[in-house]
Write an enzyme that holds these catalytic residues in place. Structure first.
Site, PDB file in Angstrom:
ATOM      1  N   HIS A 100       0.852  -1.198   0.000  1.00 15.52           N
ATOM      2  CA  HIS A 100       0.000   0.000   0.000  1.00 15.52           C
ATOM      3  C   HIS A 100       0.878   1.235   0.000  1.00 15.52           C
ATOM      4  O   HIS A 100       1.970   1.239   0.570  1.00 15.52           O
ATOM      5  CB  HIS A 100      -0.952   0.014   1.204  1.00 15.52           C
ATOM      6  CG  HIS A 100      -0.265  -0.248   2.512  1.00 15.52           C
ATOM      7  ND1 HIS A 100       0.085  -1.512   2.926  1.00 15.52           N
ATOM      8  CD2 HIS A 100       0.159   0.591   3.478  1.00 15.52           C
ATOM      9  CE1 HIS A 100       0.688  -1.441   4.091  1.00 15.52           C
ATOM     10  NE2 HIS A 100       0.757  -0.175   4.453  1.00 15.52           N
ATOM     11  N   HIS A 102       1.021   5.113   1.102  1.00 16.14           N
ATOM     12  CA  HIS A 102       0.416   6.137   1.960  1.00 16.14           C
ATOM     13  C   HIS A 102       0.456   7.483   1.233  1.00 16.14           C
ATOM     14  O   HIS A 102       1.483   7.838   0.646  1.00 16.14           O
ATOM     15  CB  HIS A 102       1.214   6.317   3.246  1.00 16.14           C
ATOM     16  CG  HIS A 102       1.239   5.134   4.157  1.00 16.14           C
ATOM     17  ND1 HIS A 102       0.479   5.041   5.287  1.00 16.14           N
ATOM     18  CD2 HIS A 102       1.962   3.980   4.107  1.00 16.14           C
ATOM     19  CE1 HIS A 102       0.731   3.896   5.914  1.00 16.14           C
ATOM     20  NE2 HIS A 102       1.631   3.239   5.211  1.00 16.14           N
TER      21      HIS A 102
HETATM   22  P1  5GP Z   1       2.148   0.169   7.199  1.00 15.94           P
HETATM   23  O1  5GP Z   1       2.808   0.352   8.545  1.00 15.94           O
HETATM   24  O2  5GP Z   1       1.922  -1.290   6.891  1.00 15.94           O
HETATM   25  O3  5GP Z   1       2.825   0.921   6.100  1.00 15.94           O
HETATM   26  O4  5GP Z   1       0.736   0.869   7.323  1.00 15.94           O
HETATM   27  C1  5GP Z   1      -0.435   0.194   7.623  1.00 15.94           C
HETATM   28  C2  5GP Z   1      -1.499   1.254   7.765  1.00 15.94           C
HETATM   29  O5  5GP Z   1      -2.749   0.614   7.704  1.00 15.94           O
HETATM   30  C3  5GP Z   1      -1.430   1.994   9.112  1.00 15.94           C
HETATM   31  O6  5GP Z   1      -1.295   3.384   8.866  1.00 15.94           O
HETATM   32  C4  5GP Z   1      -2.748   1.639   9.785  1.00 15.94           C
HETATM   33  O7  5GP Z   1      -3.297   2.710  10.503  1.00 15.94           O
HETATM   34  C5  5GP Z   1      -3.614   1.231   8.609  1.00 15.94           C
HETATM   35  N1  5GP Z   1      -4.623   0.236   8.946  1.00 15.94           N
HETATM   36  C6  5GP Z   1      -4.445  -0.894   9.682  1.00 15.94           C
HETATM   37  N2  5GP Z   1      -5.594  -1.581   9.765  1.00 15.94           N
HETATM   38  C7  5GP Z   1      -6.519  -0.864   9.067  1.00 15.94           C
HETATM   39  C8  5GP Z   1      -7.904  -1.062   8.782  1.00 15.94           C
HETATM   40  O8  5GP Z   1      -8.528  -2.029   9.208  1.00 15.94           O
HETATM   41  N3  5GP Z   1      -8.518  -0.123   8.025  1.00 15.94           N
HETATM   42  C9  5GP Z   1      -7.854   0.968   7.545  1.00 15.94           C
HETATM   43  N4  5GP Z   1      -8.559   1.834   6.806  1.00 15.94           N
HETATM   44  N5  5GP Z   1      -6.554   1.192   7.779  1.00 15.94           N
HETATM   45  C10 5GP Z   1      -5.885   0.284   8.538  1.00 15.94           C
END
Ligand code: 5GP
Ligand code: ZN
Length: 140
Positions: A100, A102
């Site tokens: 993903h 951001h």
């Molecule tokens: P990463 O650390 O993997 O780059 O970011 C994961 C992101 O996913 C985090 O910013 C977290 O807040 C978001 N996230 C985790 N679980 C969920 C969810 O169930 N729904 C949404 N919309 N975002 C999520």
């Protein structure tokens, strides 16, 4: 693959505040935003990270993130700048194992930032940069 929260959202099995959808990807609000307007751009195909993400799909994610970033900037949300951020792997901070991108609106004194490692202020010699660049170039 096991359970994946982003696959569940994309399948409509879990709720999300959707911003954009097309055949290849979707963008929805991060449930724990760094700043208001923080969006995640997610491919429909379950890919864990950059190694299994088809390059053309990666290009589409970036194009979508660009479009969403411009929309955030025009939205009236507080947005003096933007960060596009992708965490690939646990050591890089990836928490959800479905790739993903951001899109994070930024403004002066928003409290977010990168932390630099000890020794960051010591610039490497050109020779060291050349050796490292060669290691990477060989694997392109
Ligand atoms: P990463 O650390 O993997 O780059 O970011 C994961 C992101 O996913 C985090 O910013 C977290 O807040 C978001 N996230 C985790 N679980 C969920 C969810 O169930 N729904 C949404 N919309 N975002 C999520
Ligand atoms: Zn998934």
């Amino acid at each position: 693959m096991g359970s994946c929260i982003f696959c569940d959202i994309l399948a409509g099995k879990s709720p999300a505040s959707m911003v954009y959808e097309d055949d290849l990807c979707a963008a929805f609000m991060d449930i724990h935003p760094i700043t208001p307007g923080h969006v995640l751009v997610v491919p429909r195909q379950h890919c864990e990270g950059l190694a299994d993400l088809p390059p053309e799909l990666g290009a589409h994610l970036f194009q979508t993130a660009q479009k969403i970033g411009l929309a955030i900037a025009r939205s009236g949300l507080r947005c003096q700048g933007l960060n596009l951020f992708l965490a690939d792997g646990k050591a890089a901070g990836q928490q959800v194992a479905h790739v993903h991108l951001h899109v994070i609106p930024r403004f002066e004194r928003d409290g977010f930032g990168l932390k630099f490692p000890p020794g960051y202020d010591n610039l490497p010699e050109r020779a060291e940069l050349d050796i490292i660049s060669q290691k990477i170039r060989r694997r392109l």
